[in-house]
Scaffold this motif. Structure first.
Motif, PDB file in Angstrom:
ATOM      1  N   ASP A 144      16.828 -61.771   8.415  1.00  0.00           N
ATOM      2  CA  ASP A 144      16.646 -62.433   7.950  1.00  0.00           C
ATOM      3  C   ASP A 144      17.862 -62.857   7.038  1.00  0.00           C
ATOM      4  OD1 ASP A 144      14.404 -61.776   6.755  1.00  0.00           O
ATOM      5  OD2 ASP A 144      13.980 -63.928   7.923  1.00  0.00           O
ATOM      6  N   ARG A 153      25.910 -64.748  -3.506  1.00  0.00           N
ATOM      7  CA  ARG A 153      24.863 -65.385  -2.976  1.00  0.00           C
ATOM      8  C   ARG A 153      23.820 -64.709  -1.785  1.00  0.00           C
ATOM      9  NH1 ARG A 153      26.162 -69.967   1.811  1.00  0.00           N
ATOM     10  NH2 ARG A 153      24.385 -71.480   1.558  1.00  0.00           N
ATOM     11  N   GLN A 155      20.935 -65.711   0.916  1.00  0.00           N
ATOM     12  CA  GLN A 155      20.380 -66.272   1.485  1.00  0.00           C
ATOM     13  C   GLN A 155      19.194 -65.285   2.453  1.00  0.00           C
ATOM     14  OE1 GLN A 155      23.502 -67.849   3.610  1.00  0.00           O
ATOM     15  NE2 GLN A 155      22.564 -69.839   3.393  1.00  0.00           N
ATOM     16  N   ALA A 158      17.979 -68.275   5.493  1.00  0.00           N
ATOM     17  CA  ALA A 158      17.969 -69.372   5.310  1.00  0.00           C
ATOM     18  C   ALA A 158      18.279 -70.364   4.215  1.00  0.00           C
ATOM     19  CB  ALA A 158      18.761 -70.451   6.609  1.00  0.00           C
ATOM     20  N   GLU A 159      17.843 -69.189   3.246  1.00  0.00           N
ATOM     21  CA  GLU A 159      16.965 -70.524   1.886  1.00  0.00           C
ATOM     22  C   GLU A 159      17.736 -69.801   0.895  1.00  0.00           C
ATOM     23  OE1 GLU A 159      15.737 -73.153   1.677  1.00  0.00           O
ATOM     24  OE2 GLU A 159      14.968 -73.489   3.728  1.00  0.00           O
ATOM     25  N   ASP A 160      18.445 -70.061  -0.185  1.00  0.00           N
ATOM     26  CA  ASP A 160      19.686 -69.424  -1.052  1.00  0.00           C
ATOM     27  C   ASP A 160      17.886 -68.976  -1.841  1.00  0.00           C
ATOM     28  OD1 ASP A 160      21.880 -70.187  -0.265  1.00  0.00           O
ATOM     29  OD2 ASP A 160      22.024 -72.180  -1.050  1.00  0.00           O
ATOM     30  N   VAL A 161      18.043 -67.560  -2.493  1.00  0.00           N
ATOM     31  CA  VAL A 161      17.691 -66.743  -3.227  1.00  0.00           C
ATOM     32  C   VAL A 161      18.903 -66.471  -4.518  1.00  0.00           C
ATOM     33  CG1 VAL A 161      15.940 -64.571  -3.483  1.00  0.00           C
ATOM     34  CG2 VAL A 161      15.763 -66.205  -1.833  1.00  0.00           C
TER      35      VAL A 161
END
Length: 231
Positions: A144, A153, A155, A158-161
């Motif tokens: 994931d 970018r 993720q 599905a969450e940006d880090v």
């Protein structure tokens, strides 16, 4: 020289000691760089905004606000390689610096040739990262975890880090061969552009910072060898 531009790289030198500041400036100019100097935190941000340097050399202890705060503000606006100058070798201080986006550090008192070597290595890393984004594909996916090379970018689920430029390059190298152990020497050479005994501490500190952002179990330590990214 800036890749393909024919003009010298610009280096921002931020050091409140006039003697050290001038010595760094003189050596870097002699090495072919364009140099912009500042002596405190506010002056550093003003020079960075006006001149848009390719790399910054920051002393940790500065008037106004310190080099760590300067580094944090720089990386939020437009990330560039940052070399910290510090009189402290304590790992906590190093980790704080790396956590705000510093790429490397040099302990005082330092040799000018070491600083120049670090500067050149960091600038080469930027050029290599740009080339890799063009030649090795725009995206890497490991479980994931998704890395978008073009936009840098990252993720996780599905969450940006938010990763610093060097953390991204380190993670990307591990993600190219998930499950495969990459030696410390290979990681240092590929990501930083150099490898020596002191450099392994810089690498280990970056891995600790990376784990805090993408998950502690994702990057596996193989003692005495290196690291691997778990699938």
């Amino acid at each position: 020289m800036k890749q393909g531009s024919g003009t010298p790289h610009t280096v921002l030198v931020v050091e409140d000691d006039p003697t050290i500041n001038q010595a760094l400036t003189d050596r870097l100019v002699a090495e072919g760089f364009t140099v912009v100097s500042a002596f405190d935190g506010p002056g550093a941000i003003a020079a960075y905004t006006e001149r848009e340097p390719d790399l910054a050399i920051l002393d940790v202890m500065l008037p106004g606000f310190d080099g760590l705060e300067v580094c944090r503000r720089i990386q939020v606006r437009r990330p560039i390689p940052v070399l910290m100058l510090t009189a402290k070798a304590d790992e906590t201080d190093v980790l704080i610096g790396l956590g705000v986006g510093a790429d490397d550090y040099v302990l005082k008192p330092f040799r000018m040739r070491e600083v120049v070597a670090r500067v050149r290595a960091l600038l080469r890393r930027v050029d290599r990262a740009t080339e890799l984004a063009l030649t090795r594909g725009p995206e890497l996916t490991v479980g994931d975890l998704v890395l978008h090379r073009g936009t840098r970018r990252v993720q996780v689920a599905a969450e940006d880090v938010h990763l610093t430029p060097l953390e991204f390059d380190l993670l990307a190298m591990l993600a190219e061969q998930p499950g495969t152990v990459r030696t410390r020497e290979a990681l240092m050479t590929e990501v930083w552009g150099w490898a020596d005994a002191r450099g392994t501490r810089t690498l280990d500190s970056h891995v600790k910072s990376l784990r805090a952002k993408v998950g502690p179990s994702r990057v596996r330590t193989v003692h005495g060898v290196g690291y691997a990214l778990e699938q």
